[in-house]
Design an enzyme around this catalytic site. Structure first.
Site, PDB file in Angstrom:
ATOM      1  N   LYS A 136       0.832  -1.206   0.000  1.00 39.84           N
ATOM      2  CA  LYS A 136       0.000   0.000   0.000  1.00 39.84           C
ATOM      3  C   LYS A 136       0.867   1.257   0.000  1.00 39.84           C
ATOM      4  O   LYS A 136       0.525   2.262  -0.611  1.00 39.84           O
ATOM      5  CB  LYS A 136      -0.926   0.005   1.212  1.00 39.84           C
ATOM      6  CG  LYS A 136      -2.058  -1.022   1.129  1.00 39.84           C
ATOM      7  CD  LYS A 136      -2.968  -0.874   2.343  1.00 39.84           C
ATOM      8  CE  LYS A 136      -3.757  -2.123   2.661  1.00 39.84           C
ATOM      9  NZ  LYS A 136      -5.005  -2.274   1.945  1.00 39.84           N
ATOM     10  N   GLU A 170      -2.913   7.016   8.423  1.00 44.62           N
ATOM     11  CA  GLU A 170      -3.807   7.780   7.550  1.00 44.62           C
ATOM     12  C   GLU A 170      -4.815   8.514   8.408  1.00 44.62           C
ATOM     13  O   GLU A 170      -5.165   8.053   9.498  1.00 44.62           O
ATOM     14  CB  GLU A 170      -4.624   6.809   6.661  1.00 44.62           C
ATOM     15  CG  GLU A 170      -4.028   6.552   5.320  1.00 44.62           C
ATOM     16  CD  GLU A 170      -4.869   5.602   4.473  1.00 44.62           C
ATOM     17  OE1 GLU A 170      -6.004   5.259   4.854  1.00 44.62           O
ATOM     18  OE2 GLU A 170      -4.372   5.203   3.419  1.00 44.62           O
ATOM     19  N   HIS A 206     -14.791  -4.649   7.872  1.00 46.56           N
ATOM     20  CA  HIS A 206     -14.128  -3.952   6.765  1.00 46.56           C
ATOM     21  C   HIS A 206     -14.182  -4.765   5.481  1.00 46.56           C
ATOM     22  O   HIS A 206     -13.378  -4.551   4.572  1.00 46.56           O
ATOM     23  CB  HIS A 206     -12.661  -3.619   7.091  1.00 46.56           C
ATOM     24  CG  HIS A 206     -12.476  -2.702   8.261  1.00 46.56           C
ATOM     25  ND1 HIS A 206     -12.937  -1.412   8.271  1.00 46.56           N
ATOM     26  CD2 HIS A 206     -11.886  -2.904   9.458  1.00 46.56           C
ATOM     27  CE1 HIS A 206     -12.637  -0.856   9.423  1.00 46.56           C
ATOM     28  NE2 HIS A 206     -12.006  -1.744  10.162  1.00 46.56           N
ATOM     29  N   ARG A 245      -6.429  -7.830  -9.844  1.00 44.19           N
ATOM     30  CA  ARG A 245      -7.064  -9.108 -10.209  1.00 44.19           C
ATOM     31  C   ARG A 245      -8.536  -8.864 -10.504  1.00 44.19           C
ATOM     32  O   ARG A 245      -9.021  -7.750 -10.345  1.00 44.19           O
ATOM     33  CB  ARG A 245      -6.952 -10.071  -9.032  1.00 44.19           C
ATOM     34  CG  ARG A 245      -7.507  -9.406  -7.790  1.00 44.19           C
ATOM     35  CD  ARG A 245      -7.666 -10.313  -6.622  1.00 44.19           C
ATOM     36  NE  ARG A 245      -7.829  -9.605  -5.370  1.00 44.19           N
ATOM     37  CZ  ARG A 245      -8.972  -9.129  -4.895  1.00 44.19           C
ATOM     38  NH1 ARG A 245     -10.088  -9.275  -5.574  1.00 44.19           N
ATOM     39  NH2 ARG A 245      -9.018  -8.491  -3.745  1.00 44.19           N
TER      40      ARG A 245
END
Ligand code: ADP
Length: 503
Positions: free
Chosen positions: A118, A202, A237, A294
């Site tokens: 990430k 974040e 999530h 993907r």
């Protein structure tokens, strides 16, 4: 240009069948693979040929690169489609397939590796002026650095694992006094789940929507987007209900997000089908989260509104063909909704369930598609993701699609395991879903079933922790199997409970 004549699908269940169906329509021979648990599975019977991989645990079968490559050579296949999960986002697998002279139906190993981190992904896309959630661009290891960054961006913040997936290693921190403990936990979780303790910080966007953009890129540098999917109805999530288009985007924002997604794909010279995920705040500002390299579980909603078969497009791209349409030629037709039918007890904290499908009847009729890999009488194996099927509807507009979904859920009969069907029916009726204003907080805010968290005894809690630790150790860092690992740990506990009842 390669011509694919024989395709091995390195996967199982619904996605294996879904891929093979398109291959057959294209005149391509199919090879299925299976583990002990899947000997009699529908995907094995559907294929032209089938090869045994090994024992049921994924590590010894669907994650065994050497064995899969051996089978591919033995059956003289000229291409491998990885599906989603398992080895689909493992750059080592893509590389070895390629080195073996076999065509990998997916992006380059380099693109998979770049987007698999990430942090690296954020760095790569920052150059293209893609909006990012405010936060760090480097891994954070010291609590004091974390504190100064957090006070700069303001609480609440989110600590995330760089190698993350399946919601693992993610911690919300609402004030400075929680920071140290949560950071230690996130790093520990990231280390055990992915073999990499790197975390970053974040800004936590409160009550956002999760909206993602489907992209397709060919090997000649052409990239288009196929609009958005709204995936905000989540538990742990992870998505349960998805739809396209989103009820809240207007044409201008849709195109802006689409352009940003195309730029993300260009940032890693992407080819194949991919998904660029964003969180969107209440003012419709959008921020890049990550790219999945993907085919996505929820790809059918995009297929239904665009009329494109994404697997066919993937195969053509892998063969080296140019995209056969431009951005301008793509249009949205009607509205599509998908629900994921998981073998889970939604009234009891979405605890995975196992058992035999003593009754299993699918809904039918106009506008209904079911992608599944199960039949009446089959057992839901404990080794894999507990998703039974995806129920997808397509109608002229959102209102009609919701009504169609309600009717389809009513027709769907599953006896033998608990499923998420009742939760999805609840979603379809809920005013916030009907208005389109729902966010990723939907379950937490509105669903009582979730609030009545499973009541574990002390012994059960200890067992759950032990199962969790065991499976997290098992999960391969590069296999994106965090979800499966976490879900399997809970699943094992539920089957343990059952056995205990019988024993
Ligand atoms: P994973 O790869 O583990 O699935 P993602 O980065 O895709 O993790 O995030 C999963 C979900 O977590 C998102 O769909 C969203 O609901 C939530 N999320 C992630 N980042 C943020 C953020 N900065 N603010 C609020 N919610 C977030």
């Amino acid at each position: 240009m390669t011509k694919i004549n024989k395709l091995l699908v390195a996967n199982r269940g619904e996605i294996s069948l879904r891929i093979m169906r398109t291959a057959r329509e294209m005149g391509i021979q199919t090879v299925a693979v299976y583990s002990d648990a899947d000997r009699k599975a529908p995907h094995v019977r559907f294929a032209d040929e089938a090869a045994y991989l090994g024992p049921s645990p994924s590590r010894q079968s669907y994650l065994n690169i050497d064995k899969i490559l051996e089978v591919a050579r033995e059956f003289s296949v000229d291409a491998i489609h990885p599906g989603y999960g398992f080895l689909s986002e493992n750059p080592e697998f893509a590389k070895r397939v390629h080195e073996g002279g076999i065509c990998f139906v997916g992006p380059s190993a380099e693109a998979i590796a770049l987007m698999g981190s990430k942090l690296e992904a954020k760095k790569a896309v920052a150059k293209y002026k893609i909006p990012l959630v405010p936060g760090t661009s480097e891994a954070v290891t010291s609590v004091s650095t974390a504190k100064s960054i957090a006070s700069e961006i303001g609480y609440p913040i989110l600590i995330k694992a760089s190698a993350g997936g399946g919601g693992k290693g993610m911690r919300i921190v609402s004030s400075e006094d929680e920071l140290e403990e949560q950071m230690k936990r996130a790093m520990g979780e990231a280390e055990s789940a992915f073999g990499d303790p790197s975390v970053f910080i974040e800004k936590y966007i409160s009550s956002p929507k999760h909206i993602e953009i489907q992209v397709l890129g060919d090997q000649h540098g052409n990239v288009v987007h196929l609009f958005e999917r709204e995936c905000s109805i989540q538990r742990r999530h992870q998505k349960v209900v998805e739809e396209a288009p989103s009820a809240v985007l207007d044409k201008a924002i849709r195109m802006k997000m689409g352009e940003a997604a195309v730029n993300v794909a260009k940032a890693c010279r992407y080819h194949g089908a991919g998904t660029v995920e964003f969180v969107v705040d209440q003012s419709l500002n959008f921020y890049f989260l990550e790219m999945n390299t993907r085919l996505q579980v929820e790809h059918p909603v995009t297929e239904l509104i665009t009329g494109k078969d994404l697997v066919k497009e993937q195969i053509w791209i892998a063969e080296g063909k140019k995209l056969s349409f431009s951005q301008e030629e793509l249009q949205i037709h009607g509205h599509a909704i998908e629900i994921r039918v998981y073998a889970e007890d939604s009234e009891n904290g979405f605890l995975p369930d196992t058992g035999t499908l003593s009754q299993y009847r699918l809904p039918q009729g106009p506008g209904i598609r079911v992608d599944d890999g199960f039949e009446e009488g089959m057992e839901v194996p404990i080794h894999y993701d507990p998703m039974l099927s995806k129920l997808i509807v397509h109608a002229a507009d959102r209102e009609s699609a919701i009504e169609k979904m309600k009717r389809a859920i009513e027709e769907y009969k599953v006896v033998g395991v608990k499923t998420t069907l009742s939760f999805c029916a609840f979603v379809m009726e809920h005013p916030s879903f009907r208005e389109g204003t729902f966010t990723t907080k939907f379950v937490e805010e509105y669903f009582d079933g979730q609030r009545s968290n499973p009541k574990f005894s002390h012994t059960e809690k200890q067992l759950l922790a032990a199962f969790g630790a065991h499976f997290l150790q098992e999960a391969s860092p590069a296999s994106n199997n965090g979800t499966i690992a976490a879900e399997r740990s809970v699943q094992s506990l539920s089957s343990w409970r059952k056995n205990r009842k019988h024993g």
